[in-house]
Design an enzyme around this catalytic site. Structure first.
Site, PDB file in Angstrom:
ATOM      1  N   TYR A 230       4.247   9.198 -11.270  1.00  0.00           N
ATOM      2  CA  TYR A 230       3.078   8.569 -10.332  1.00  0.00           C
ATOM      3  C   TYR A 230       2.468   7.522 -11.306  1.00  0.00           C
ATOM      4  O   TYR A 230       2.102   6.335 -11.083  1.00  0.00           O
ATOM      5  CB  TYR A 230       2.204   9.531  -9.603  1.00  0.00           C
ATOM      6  CG  TYR A 230       1.163   9.003  -8.786  1.00  0.00           C
ATOM      7  CD1 TYR A 230       1.562   8.560  -7.437  1.00  0.00           C
ATOM      8  CD2 TYR A 230      -0.177   8.894  -9.242  1.00  0.00           C
ATOM      9  CE1 TYR A 230       0.513   8.077  -6.619  1.00  0.00           C
ATOM     10  CE2 TYR A 230      -0.951   8.353  -8.130  1.00  0.00           C
ATOM     11  CZ  TYR A 230      -0.598   7.821  -7.031  1.00  0.00           C
ATOM     12  OH  TYR A 230      -1.647   7.517  -6.159  1.00  0.00           O
TER      13      TYR A 230
ATOM     14  N   SER B 114      -3.734   2.560  -8.781  1.00  0.00           N
ATOM     15  CA  SER B 114      -4.518   3.971  -8.969  1.00  0.00           C
ATOM     16  C   SER B 114      -5.318   3.956 -10.517  1.00  0.00           C
ATOM     17  O   SER B 114      -4.745   3.451 -11.239  1.00  0.00           O
ATOM     18  CB  SER B 114      -3.583   5.247  -8.835  1.00  0.00           C
ATOM     19  OG  SER B 114      -4.368   6.256  -9.184  1.00  0.00           O
TER      20      SER B 114
ATOM     21  N   ASN C  80       0.876  -1.143  -0.054  1.00  0.00           N
ATOM     22  CA  ASN C  80       0.000   0.073  -0.116  1.00  0.00           C
ATOM     23  C   ASN C  80       0.821   1.174  -0.010  1.00  0.00           C
ATOM     24  O   ASN C  80       0.262   2.360  -0.586  1.00  0.00           O
ATOM     25  CB  ASN C  80      -1.042  -0.020   1.302  1.00  0.00           C
ATOM     26  CG  ASN C  80      -1.511   1.270   1.582  1.00  0.00           C
ATOM     27  OD1 ASN C  80      -2.387   1.744   0.808  1.00  0.00           O
ATOM     28  ND2 ASN C  80      -0.963   2.132   2.500  1.00  0.00           N
TER      29      ASN C  80
END
Ligand code: NAP
Length: 248
Positions: free
Chosen positions: A156, A143, A91
């Site tokens: 990211y 994501s 995570n």
């Protein structure tokens, strides 16, 4: 009896945000838990105390998930305490957002190391014990940005897209050993990571989300309960979006 009673879970980045919600939800469902953090020691101890109230064993260990050797030590420490790891949740994650023209090599490297290399580090070290016990569930936090990209987040998005390819490959590689690997793709979840957004930005995001709200950490934690539990024993190599239908 909870959905995770008798299971041991290792969760990276459990001191705040989504990770904290997962720790609490896993404790409610009866799992014994080890979680890591890098800097928030006091917050981590508070999470331990809150989770222990559900009558399970919980330990917090300071360990940088982007560091290969620290990750090996972390896995060995958890095995020393609990004797097994049934569920690994990768995570831990960070953002260093900026447009590509302004992005430094350091901003690229940091995000790739903390978000993607960490997933390699922890998975690498839990696989042998999971193979020995002939079972395991690995859950990797990607994501929606890893699925459809986002301006100002090339580092990211690349790290989160990398997690998707990694998760599907591991599912194929170790499925015959009864080890499952799935990814979760959260949308906009209210945590420290999204607190940097202005009210106007939040409103614009909410307008674009069919369920008309930002997500809560518990929304993602519930998906982690499903993927870690025996409710999902035939689910592997999948990407589960928890995004209020944003990614639809
Ligand atoms: P957050 O509130 O910023 O919390 C990050 C957690 O990761 C903290 O517990 C932090 O520990 C830990 N951490 C950071 N670097 C670490 C490292 N090198 N080693 C170990 N732990 C580390 O973030 P969040 O919003 O809960 O995000 C959790 C995950 O969900 C991330 O992978 C993120 O990319 C993903 N995600 C979030 C959203 C969102 O909208 N929030 C959306 C999609 C995906 P310390 O407290 O010690 O710093």
């Amino acid at each position: 009896m909870g959905l995770l009673t008798g299971k041991v879970a290792l969760i990276t980045g459990g001191s705040r945000g989504i990770g904290e919600s997962i720790v609490i939800k896993y404790a409610q469902e009866g799992a014994d838990i080890a979680f890591s953090y890098v800097s928030s020691e006091e917050k981590a101890m508070e999470v331990v105390r809150n989770a222990e109230e559900f009558g399970v064993k919980v330990i917090a260990i300071k360990s940088d998930a982007s560091d290969y050797t620290q990750s090996e030590t972390l896995v060995n420490e958890v095995l020393g305490v609990y004797g097994k790891i049934d569920i690994l949740i990768n995570n831990a994650g960070i953002t260093k957002d900026t447009l590509m023209l302004r992005m430094s090599e350091e901003q690229w490297d940091q995000v790739i190391h903390v978000n993607l290399k960490s997933v390699f580090n922890l998975t690498k070290h839990v696989l042998k014990p999971m193979m020995k016990q002939k079972s395991g569930s690995i859950i990797n936090m990607s994501s929606v940005v890893g699925v459809f990209g986002n301006a100002g987040q090339a580092n990211y998005a690349a790290s989160k897209a990398g997690i998707l390819g990694f998760s599907k490959s591991i599912a194929k590689e170790v499925g015959s050993r009864n080890i499952r690997c799935n990814a979760i793709a959260p949308g906009f979840i209210e945590t420290d990571m999204t607190h940097v957004l202005t009210e106007d930005q939040k409103k614009a995001y909410i307008d674009s989300i069919p369920l008309k709200r930002l997500g809560a950490g518990s929304d993602v934690a519930n998906a982690c309960v499903f993927l870690g539990s025996d409710m999902s024993t035939y689910v592997s190599g999948q990407v589960l979006s928890v995004c209020g239908a944003l990614n639809t």
